[in-house]
Write an enzyme that holds these catalytic residues in place. Structure first.
Site, PDB file in Angstrom:
ATOM      1  N   LYS A 115       0.975  -1.341  -0.007  1.00 10.46           N
ATOM      2  CA  LYS A 115       0.056   0.312   0.023  1.00 10.46           C
ATOM      3  C   LYS A 115       0.560   1.558  -0.068  1.00 10.46           C
ATOM      4  CE  LYS A 115      -4.631  -1.819   1.452  1.00 10.46           C
ATOM      5  NZ  LYS A 115      -5.241  -1.530   2.538  1.00 10.46           N
ATOM      6  N   LYS A 199      -5.345  -9.219  -6.358  1.00 10.35           N
ATOM      7  CA  LYS A 199      -6.375  -8.994  -5.772  1.00 10.35           C
ATOM      8  C   LYS A 199      -7.139  -8.263  -5.913  1.00 10.35           C
ATOM      9  CE  LYS A 199      -6.147  -7.284  -1.073  1.00 10.35           C
ATOM     10  NZ  LYS A 199      -7.599  -6.959  -0.051  1.00 10.35           N
ATOM     11  N   LYS A 202     -10.539  -2.119  -3.685  1.00 11.19           N
ATOM     12  CA  LYS A 202     -11.601  -1.200  -3.617  1.00 11.19           C
ATOM     13  C   LYS A 202     -10.293  -0.201  -4.306  1.00 11.19           C
ATOM     14  CE  LYS A 202     -13.550  -2.135   1.140  1.00 11.19           C
ATOM     15  NZ  LYS A 202     -12.492  -2.082   2.421  1.00 11.19           N
TER      16      LYS A 202
HETATM   17  N1  AQP Z   1      -9.942  -9.858  -2.929  1.00  6.98           N
HETATM   18  C1  AQP Z   1     -10.521 -10.230  -2.315  1.00  6.98           C
HETATM   19  N2  AQP Z   1     -10.734 -11.406  -1.076  1.00  6.98           N
HETATM   20  C2  AQP Z   1     -11.415 -11.873  -0.289  1.00  6.98           C
HETATM   21  N3  AQP Z   1     -11.325 -11.325   0.840  1.00  6.98           N
HETATM   22  C3  AQP Z   1     -11.059 -10.223   0.576  1.00  6.98           C
HETATM   23  N4  AQP Z   1     -11.041  -9.173   1.329  1.00  6.98           N
HETATM   24  C4  AQP Z   1     -10.533  -8.131   0.660  1.00  6.98           C
HETATM   25  N5  AQP Z   1     -10.341  -8.463  -0.599  1.00  6.98           N
HETATM   26  C5  AQP Z   1     -10.749  -9.246  -0.582  1.00  6.98           C
HETATM   27  C6  AQP Z   1     -11.852  -9.478   2.662  1.00  6.98           C
HETATM   28  O1  AQP Z   1     -12.798  -8.506   3.165  1.00  6.98           O
HETATM   29  C7  AQP Z   1     -12.551  -8.015   4.313  1.00  6.98           C
HETATM   30  C8  AQP Z   1     -12.742  -6.687   4.670  1.00  6.98           C
HETATM   31  O2  AQP Z   1     -11.400  -5.777   3.963  1.00  6.98           O
HETATM   32  P1  AQP Z   1     -10.777  -4.012   4.331  1.00  6.98           P
HETATM   33  O3  AQP Z   1     -12.031  -3.808   3.370  1.00  6.98           O
HETATM   34  O4  AQP Z   1     -10.917  -4.168   5.642  1.00  6.98           O
HETATM   35  O5  AQP Z   1      -9.397  -3.972   3.001  1.00  6.98           O
HETATM   36  P2  AQP Z   1      -8.986  -4.386   1.982  1.00  6.98           P
HETATM   37  O6  AQP Z   1      -8.650  -5.689   2.451  1.00  6.98           O
HETATM   38  O7  AQP Z   1      -7.412  -3.301   1.721  1.00  6.98           O
HETATM   39  O8  AQP Z   1      -9.694  -4.201   1.139  1.00  6.98           O
HETATM   40  P3  AQP Z   1      -9.356  -4.229  -0.416  1.00  6.98           P
HETATM   41  O9  AQP Z   1     -11.229  -3.660  -1.289  1.00  6.98           O
HETATM   42  O10 AQP Z   1      -7.977  -4.849  -0.854  1.00  6.98           O
HETATM   43  O11 AQP Z   1      -9.212  -2.401  -0.284  1.00  6.98           O
HETATM   44  P4  AQP Z   1      -7.859  -2.120  -1.144  1.00  6.98           P
HETATM   45  O12 AQP Z   1      -7.550  -1.623  -1.981  1.00  6.98           O
HETATM   46  O13 AQP Z   1      -7.393  -0.407  -0.174  1.00  6.98           O
HETATM   47  O14 AQP Z   1      -7.200  -2.316  -0.718  1.00  6.98           O
HETATM   48  C9  AQP Z   1     -11.237  -8.566   4.705  1.00  6.98           C
HETATM   49  O15 AQP Z   1     -11.395  -9.590   6.052  1.00  6.98           O
HETATM   50  C10 AQP Z   1     -10.653  -9.097   3.813  1.00  6.98           C
HETATM   51  O16 AQP Z   1      -9.590 -10.267   4.263  1.00  6.98           O
END
Ligand code: AQP
Length: 337
Positions: A115, A199, A202
């Site tokens: 990140k 992955k 968001k």
């Molecule tokens: N691609 C994924 N597959 C399975 N599980 C996922 N999670 C996130 N992406 C995937 C799970 O969703 C939960 C909430 O995630 P979060 O919002 O706390 O944070 P994150 O992992 O940072 O989400 P993103 O979508 O990946 O955001 P960015 O773009 O900021 O990196 C967690 O249980 C996570 O494991």
């Protein structure tokens, strides 16, 4: 010492674009655990601000994540749904844990490296210590189980190390239980629809890379139709999946959305063209996701009701957290309890 047998805590960041990965990797698993565990589900707004968030959007996204929990089947009456910032003990315990965790441990966190990117000097300090706040979220309630996607495994291991060090440092064996991750189902790591090696996330600039929980039926179908594929027919066995990330992802999504084992789905589509899988996947994705999106919209159209649910959840969360925090203060040696 306050202790319960099996308490679940998990959180989702209100950073917008809540997607199918968040749902299949985490939120969907929240629902089933309500039968067997006491559950706290948290919209982690304090985590979200580790990267700047527009304040108006943060508030709207917080309501949207709470709505997603409820629309997916979380029961805020029998369990607890709240936003982290309303329970100040999260920040308080995080500070204590900042002083327990070691720099070397945080330096190993791969999510920070991803990140922060190349310009690490410009990343917020909050982004670096985020895993300590996550440990605080869990330990504040002495949660025993944490349902998360695969990407959070390393942070969970860190939370266990922090719990163990706190217990040792303050001569309090078993004060904090060592939390167990629950990483289950065929879609613990949903990949981008545009690139099977990344992955689903968001923050991906491409809207076509993800299905969001509020996508309309025709958007869901269009994104699946446009999903990246490879030139071959679908694999006959699981042995062929390594090296074919797009096939693995789409088959995994179909398995998760139809509640089947991946091996059964591979058998069902063995040797077929991607278009056959895409057509059926679009159908089932629309059937499962569109009603949740519609219910989220209905809930977010009434922000006062969501705010009341979050305030009620926060009050009940504080009632669990405060006695545990009081014992932390006393064990650390802070006067004034
Ligand atoms: N691609 C994924 N597959 C399975 N599980 C996922 N999670 C996130 N992406 C995937 C799970 O969703 C939960 C909430 O995630 P979060 O919002 O706390 O944070 P994150 O992992 O940072 O989400 P993103 O979508 O990946 O955001 P960015 O773009 O900021 O990196 C967690 O249980 C996570 O494991």
């Amino acid at each position: 010492m306050t202790q319960v047998k099996a308490r679940v805590l998990s959180g989702v960041q209100p950073t917008g674009n809540l997607h199918l990965g968040n749902y299949l990797g985490a939120i969907r698993n929240f629902v089933g655990l309500q039968q067997t565990h006491e559950c706290l589900y948290c919209v982690v707004d304090m985590h979200a601000i580790t990267v700047f968030q527009d304040p108006v959007e943060l508030a709207a996204n917080t309501r949207e994540v709470a709505a997603a929990f409820i629309a997916a089947g979380v029961d805020p009456k029998n369990h607890i749904v709240f936003n982290q910032a309303q329970v100040s003990q999260h920040a308080e315990l995080a500070w204590v844990l900042n002083c327990v965790a070691r720099m070397g441990w945080l330096n190993r966190m791969t999510q920070f490296k991803e990140k922060a990117g190349k310009d690490r000097e410009k990343a917020s300090v909050g982004l670096y210590v985020y895993p300590n706040l996550m440990a605080a979220d869990i330990l504040l309630y002495k949660a025993t189980h944490v349902p998360v996607g695969e990407d959070q495994k390393q942070h969970l291991e860190l939370a266990r190390d922090i719990a163990q060090k706190f217990n040792n440092d303050f001569n309090a064996p078993e004060f904090f239980p060592l939390p167990e991750p629950i990483i289950q189902g065929p879609a613990t790591r949903v990949m981008s629809l545009r690139d099977g090696s990344k992955k689903m996330s968001k923050s991906d600039p491409s809207d076509l890379s993800r299905i969001t929980m509020t996508d309309q039926a025709d958007d869901i179908a269009r994104k699946i139709r446009k999903a990246k594929t490879d030139p071959d027919a679908l694999p006959e066995t699981a042995d062929e999946l390594p090296g074919r990330p797009e096939a693995a992802n789409l088959l995994g999504l179909f398995a998760a959305l139809t509640d089947q084992q991946l091996s059964a789905v591979i058998g069902q589509f063995a040797g077929a063209q991607f278009s056959v899988l895409k057509e059926q996947l679009a159908e089932v994705a629309v059937e499962k996701i569109a009603p949740i999106g519609a219910e989220m919209k209905r809930l977010t159209d009434d922000p006062a009701t969501i705010d009341a649910i979050l305030a009620d959840g926060a009050a009940r969360a504080r009632a669990i957290a405060e006695p545990i925090m009081a014992e932390v203060r006393q064990r650390v040696g802070f006067l004034g309890n």
